[in-house]
Design an enzyme around this catalytic site. Structure first.
Site, PDB file in Angstrom:
ATOM      1  N   HIS A   1       0.804  -1.274  -0.058  1.00 59.28           N
ATOM      2  CA  HIS A   1      -0.009  -0.011  -0.107  1.00 59.28           C
ATOM      3  C   HIS A   1       0.733   1.126  -0.018  1.00 59.28           C
ATOM      4  O   HIS A   1       0.489   2.275   0.625  1.00 59.28           O
ATOM      5  CB  HIS A   1      -0.980  -0.047   1.074  1.00 59.28           C
ATOM      6  CG  HIS A   1      -2.151  -0.959   0.887  1.00 59.28           C
ATOM      7  ND1 HIS A   1      -2.406  -1.616  -0.124  1.00 59.28           N
ATOM      8  CD2 HIS A   1      -2.962  -1.557   2.039  1.00 59.28           C
ATOM      9  CE1 HIS A   1      -3.678  -2.505  -0.106  1.00 59.28           C
ATOM     10  NE2 HIS A   1      -3.728  -2.596   1.281  1.00 59.28           N
TER      11      HIS A   1
ATOM     12  N   HIS B   1      -9.884   2.065  -0.123  1.00 61.03           N
ATOM     13  CA  HIS B   1      -9.724   1.112   0.761  1.00 61.03           C
ATOM     14  C   HIS B   1     -11.074   1.223   1.863  1.00 61.03           C
ATOM     15  O   HIS B   1     -10.528   0.992   2.817  1.00 61.03           O
ATOM     16  CB  HIS B   1      -8.449   0.943   1.606  1.00 61.03           C
ATOM     17  CG  HIS B   1      -8.171  -0.314   1.845  1.00 61.03           C
ATOM     18  ND1 HIS B   1      -8.752  -1.069   3.039  1.00 61.03           N
ATOM     19  CD2 HIS B   1      -6.882  -1.202   1.753  1.00 61.03           C
ATOM     20  CE1 HIS B   1      -7.890  -2.163   3.248  1.00 61.03           C
ATOM     21  NE2 HIS B   1      -7.060  -2.143   2.455  1.00 61.03           N
TER      22      HIS B   1
ATOM     23  N   GLU C   1     -11.426  -3.438  -3.205  1.00 66.31           N
ATOM     24  CA  GLU C   1     -10.237  -2.632  -3.574  1.00 66.31           C
ATOM     25  C   GLU C   1      -9.882  -2.556  -5.187  1.00 66.31           C
ATOM     26  O   GLU C   1      -9.030  -3.562  -5.744  1.00 66.31           O
ATOM     27  CB  GLU C   1      -9.116  -2.661  -2.896  1.00 66.31           C
ATOM     28  CG  GLU C   1      -9.165  -2.887  -1.381  1.00 66.31           C
ATOM     29  CD  GLU C   1      -8.166  -3.505  -0.675  1.00 66.31           C
ATOM     30  OE1 GLU C   1      -6.952  -3.419  -0.983  1.00 66.31           O
ATOM     31  OE2 GLU C   1      -8.551  -4.472   0.002  1.00 66.31           O
TER      32      GLU C   1
END
Ligand code: BGC
Length: 340
Positions: free
Chosen positions: A101, A170, A303
């Site tokens: 991420h 997210h 996502e």
């Protein structure tokens, strides 16, 4: 339809509301976070369908990416290392042996510049060359727009050097209106294939057919049916639940999620080729909004993104390569309706 600043804090962070008669969405320029997303249930009552923390300060320390915009590269990069144009780059290792991420301080932890327009909010920032190890100065913009019963997130970016970019959002969805077991939600995903993961949740590059597996959501079924396979399916075990990339076979309405409890149905459409579907397996009782703890499997994240670790698994033709001077232009929309 209106957008307005609800609060500007001493540290410059802002809380902004987008509103029309179908939706009320509260966001922040910190990490592009969606703090709440309210839609009406089948009885006409407003329900907040995303998990969140109590105060904006909580988002500064989170590591679960609750409600956040994720960049520069969502999902894992093997060993936090990649090669581009003959040079090796390192991104922070923050998830087992891999980088996840966008590194230690990716977009989820950065303040953005805010611009309000009638029906939208624009968050922009210049990510400097080398930020979290990624090459190129990146000019990035995310637009959050309400159109009737649809929330649209639209991302554009340009870099002055070849770089990698894979943006996602997210949010942890629970269409019951509060954090509670996600098992009863009915999910459908237009994907014939999903990506296998290793013991660190990293996509291995092995694509598997969903046919006859807990990953077959081509016909709508409860999330429980997949989670129940934890003892029998190696991949559900490795992911500690669903935490896998699905390769879409459609170019719109790819994912539908429905709560029989509230009658709220969410349809996700995206320009992106897939989505990591993650059943919040690592939430751990953190204190959430309205005093509710955020427990394991209390939500599902959809996502939307390009293939995880694409720079390694699609070496010849990476989807996440953003060439110098080219424009990255991707969107995801979330449409809310109710069923009786
Ligand atoms: C990952 C999970 C991770 C979560 C929060 C998801 O996208 O796939 O494994 O725990 O994000 O970081």
């Amino acid at each position: 339809m209106s957008s307005r600043i609800l609060e500007t804090r001493d540290d410059g962070l802002e809380i902004i509301e987008l509103e029309n008669d179908k939706m009320k969405v509260v966001v922040s320029n910190f990490g592009g976070v969606i703090l709440s997303l309210k839609v009406k249930d089948r009885n006409g009552l407003w329900q907040d369908v995303v998990l969140g923390y109590e105060s904006l300060n909580d988002y500064k320390h989170y590591d679960k990416y609750v409600g956040a915009l994720v960049g520069r590269v969502a999902n894992r990069i093997r060993n936090g290392e990649f090669e581009l144009n003959g040079k090796t780059y390192h991104t922070p290792v923050n998830n087992g042996p891999n980088s996840n991420h966008g590194g230690e301080k990716g977009f989820s932890f950065r303040p953005f510049k805010t611009l309000l327009k009638d029906d939208r909010v624009l968050f922009s920032r210049v990510s400097p060359d080398g930020e979290e190890g990624y090459p190129g100065t990146l000019h990035f913009m995310a637009e959050y727009v309400l159109r009737d019963d649809i929330l649209i997130l639209h991302y554009t970016a340009q870099s002055d050097e070849d770089t990698l970019l894979n943006i996602t959002h997210h949010s942890y969805f629970n269409l019951s209106g509060y954090p509670c077991a996600i098992d009863d939600h009915i999910l459908s995903v237009r994907a014939d294939e999903y990506g296998k993961v290793d013991e660190n949740g990293l996509y291995t590059g092995e694509i598997a057919s969903v046919e006859g597996t807990p990953f077959d959501f081509r016909k709508a079924r409860t999330i429980k049916t997949a989670l129940d396979a934890e003892d029998t399916d190696e991949q559900i075990k490795l992911g500690a639940g669903l935490d896998h990339h699905f390769f879409f076979t459609a170019d719109k309405n790819q994912v539908v999620l429905y709560s029989p409890h509230t009658g709220i149905e969410m349809t996700v459409s995206t320009s992106m080729p897939g989505a990591q579907i993650y059943t919040a397996n690592y939430l751990d009782g953190e204190k959430g909004k309205n005093g509710f703890p955020l427990e394991r499997r209390d939500a599902v994240c959809i996502e939307t993104q390009c293939t995880p670790d694409d720079i390694h698994v699609n070496k010849e033709n990476p989807e996440t390569l953003l060439k110098k001077g080219e424009t990255y232009d991707e969107w995801t929309s979330y449409r809310f309706k109710t069923r009786l």
